[in-house]
Scaffold this motif. Sequence first.
Motif, PDB file in Angstrom:
ATOM      1  N   SER A  43      64.989  99.107 102.262  1.00  0.00           N
ATOM      2  CA  SER A  43      65.366  98.020 103.161  1.00  0.00           C
ATOM      3  C   SER A  43      66.179  98.678 104.260  1.00  0.00           C
ATOM      4  O   SER A  43      67.365  98.924 104.106  1.00  0.00           O
ATOM      5  CB  SER A  43      66.193  96.985 102.394  1.00  0.00           C
ATOM      6  OG  SER A  43      66.683  96.003 103.266  1.00  0.00           O
ATOM      7  N   THR A  74      62.727  98.236 108.319  1.00  0.00           N
ATOM      8  CA  THR A  74      61.940  97.218 107.619  1.00  0.00           C
ATOM      9  C   THR A  74      62.631  95.859 107.591  1.00  0.00           C
ATOM     10  O   THR A  74      62.005  94.869 107.246  1.00  0.00           O
ATOM     11  CB  THR A  74      61.634  97.646 106.171  1.00  0.00           C
ATOM     12  OG1 THR A  74      62.874  97.829 105.469  1.00  0.00           O
ATOM     13  CG2 THR A  74      60.833  98.927 106.122  1.00  0.00           C
ATOM     14  N   ARG A  75      63.915  95.825 107.964  1.00  0.00           N
ATOM     15  CA  ARG A  75      64.606  94.529 107.978  1.00  0.00           C
ATOM     16  C   ARG A  75      64.317  93.769 109.270  1.00  0.00           C
ATOM     17  O   ARG A  75      64.177  92.555 109.288  1.00  0.00           O
ATOM     18  CB  ARG A  75      66.123  94.723 107.847  1.00  0.00           C
ATOM     19  CG  ARG A  75      66.544  95.303 106.504  1.00  0.00           C
ATOM     20  CD  ARG A  75      67.955  95.845 106.560  1.00  0.00           C
ATOM     21  NE  ARG A  75      68.059  96.931 107.543  1.00  0.00           N
ATOM     22  CZ  ARG A  75      69.155  97.660 107.741  1.00  0.00           C
ATOM     23  NH1 ARG A  75      70.241  97.420 107.042  1.00  0.00           N
ATOM     24  NH2 ARG A  75      69.168  98.624 108.634  1.00  0.00           N
ATOM     25  N   THR A  76      64.263  94.519 110.389  1.00  0.00           N
ATOM     26  CA  THR A  76      64.115  93.891 111.694  1.00  0.00           C
ATOM     27  C   THR A  76      62.731  94.114 112.303  1.00  0.00           C
ATOM     28  O   THR A  76      62.390  93.477 113.298  1.00  0.00           O
ATOM     29  CB  THR A  76      65.134  94.483 112.684  1.00  0.00           C
ATOM     30  OG1 THR A  76      64.897  95.894 112.763  1.00  0.00           O
ATOM     31  CG2 THR A  76      66.563  94.246 112.210  1.00  0.00           C
ATOM     32  N   HIS A  77      61.957  95.059 111.714  1.00  0.00           N
ATOM     33  CA  HIS A  77      60.662  95.497 112.246  1.00  0.00           C
ATOM     34  C   HIS A  77      60.819  96.272 113.560  1.00  0.00           C
ATOM     35  O   HIS A  77      59.829  96.550 114.233  1.00  0.00           O
ATOM     36  CB  HIS A  77      59.675  94.338 112.420  1.00  0.00           C
ATOM     37  CG  HIS A  77      59.422  93.571 111.144  1.00  0.00           C
ATOM     38  ND1 HIS A  77      58.635  92.454 111.084  1.00  0.00           N
ATOM     39  CD2 HIS A  77      59.849  93.770 109.875  1.00  0.00           C
ATOM     40  CE1 HIS A  77      58.593  91.977 109.850  1.00  0.00           C
ATOM     41  NE2 HIS A  77      59.329  92.774 109.096  1.00  0.00           N
TER      42      HIS A  77
END
Lengths: 93, 409
Positions: A50, A73-76
Amino acid sequence: MQLIPCPWCGPREEAEFHYGGQAHVAYPGDPSALSDEEWARYVFFRENPSGPFAERWSHNAGCRRWFNAVRDTRTHDLLAVYRVGEPMPEVTA
Amino acid sequence: MTSPPGAHLPEHPDFLWDNPEPKSSYDVVVVGGGGHGIATAYYLAKVHGITNVAVLEKGWLAGGNMARNTTIIRSNYLWDESSGIYEHSLKLWEGLEDDLGYPILFDQRGVLNLAHSLQDVRDSVRRVNANRLNGIDAEWVDPAGVKEICPIVNTSPDVRHPVLGATYQPRAGIAKHDYVAWGYARAAHALGVDLIQNCEVTGLETVQGRITAVETSRGRIAAGKVALCAAGHSSVLAKMVGLRLPIASHPLQALVSELLEPVHPTVVMSNAVHVYVSQAHKGELVMGAGIDSYNGYGQRGSFHIIEQQMAAALELFPVFARAHLLRTWAGIVDVSPDASPIVGLTPVGGLYLNCGWGTGGFKATPGVGDCFAHTIAHDKPHPFNEPFTLERFTTGALVDEHGAAAVAH
């Protein structure tokens, strides 16, 4: 739609790309020497963080070349893109 | 003198559960207050008499995938191992309302899994036969039969992916996901379980290979046993004890239409065109998509996935063309390499793992709650989750359910 900066073509729409999962997973140097455990690690186990993640993308509907990206992967957010063979750049999430 | 706004309203009804402060120690700490976590705590208390239990939820209760799934319940999986646990779950669903003493709107309206190619047809017929051998209700229906069960499906042969038939499981259906969570939470609370919200686990403490406590955003909590029910965040938790998992966390999107008159009497799923549709009791069309290709923890996905999903839905259901989209959302699903879950012991003593349900965990809620509670209470897997070990990725004893699971759990 999210834009992905292909290191050859520049920013293009995400729909042009194909995802390739974790980057920098090398094929085992001496496959016949691997234990079942080691094969399982190579075949099935990938990092799943993450946060920043080094991953492969292919610009399928463009230059059709593979490249690597570091994406949070949290905000792209794409923190960096780089060509195959180049080292992973330092990023700050 | 006027009375304050709302003074005429009745008192707030009793809450279904309390919000206690965490105690310093529990026999069992369940990490993750979704359907699986709450159900596990309920069965620990009810079946095994273990009531000194806390469920720790970093957000609000049942606000993750339990609030975001498309509520489909079925047990028509291919392999004996899957039939065991999913059918066990379906049987528990059939008595769940009475067991919990709470309405869950469980409605066995059946599910059609469409076949669009010769290979689909062969796989589907094989799955019907496998289901029947395992005592699971299943039948193969031709396009006319599909039309009879669900008249609004477009069965005309001149579309891109014509319907060549379908498997039909009459006992499948849907339930109201929120009510299921609330029913379990209410019942678990009544048995003495502490449901603790806004409590994020930030560390797992071990001594000589055995779990001893969890570090949380609300302090350290000692634990005899710790059970992970964290779905998309399982990898993050497991890493706290150096345990790697063979799962990838992906966004999975779903959406609902505005409220419509009843038009859709069953559940229709199509792997080939990546959509599954039912109509909720109050009238929204509920549609699920396939997962977004990339790893993601952000609970949102890409727009083009929705676009493809809508194109598929319109081809199958031309009558939806005038329906308006009400809202879309995403959950974070934990996808395993063989599309089967991982439920059982870990190399760390007293630490138990329940993850890898990917896109299909909702239907398993009662079944896995029951089996996982058994696993925790006895420090030994229940026979129904015994095949679903973490070790199977090393031994090669995979349970490949990509056909039955695919896009559409």
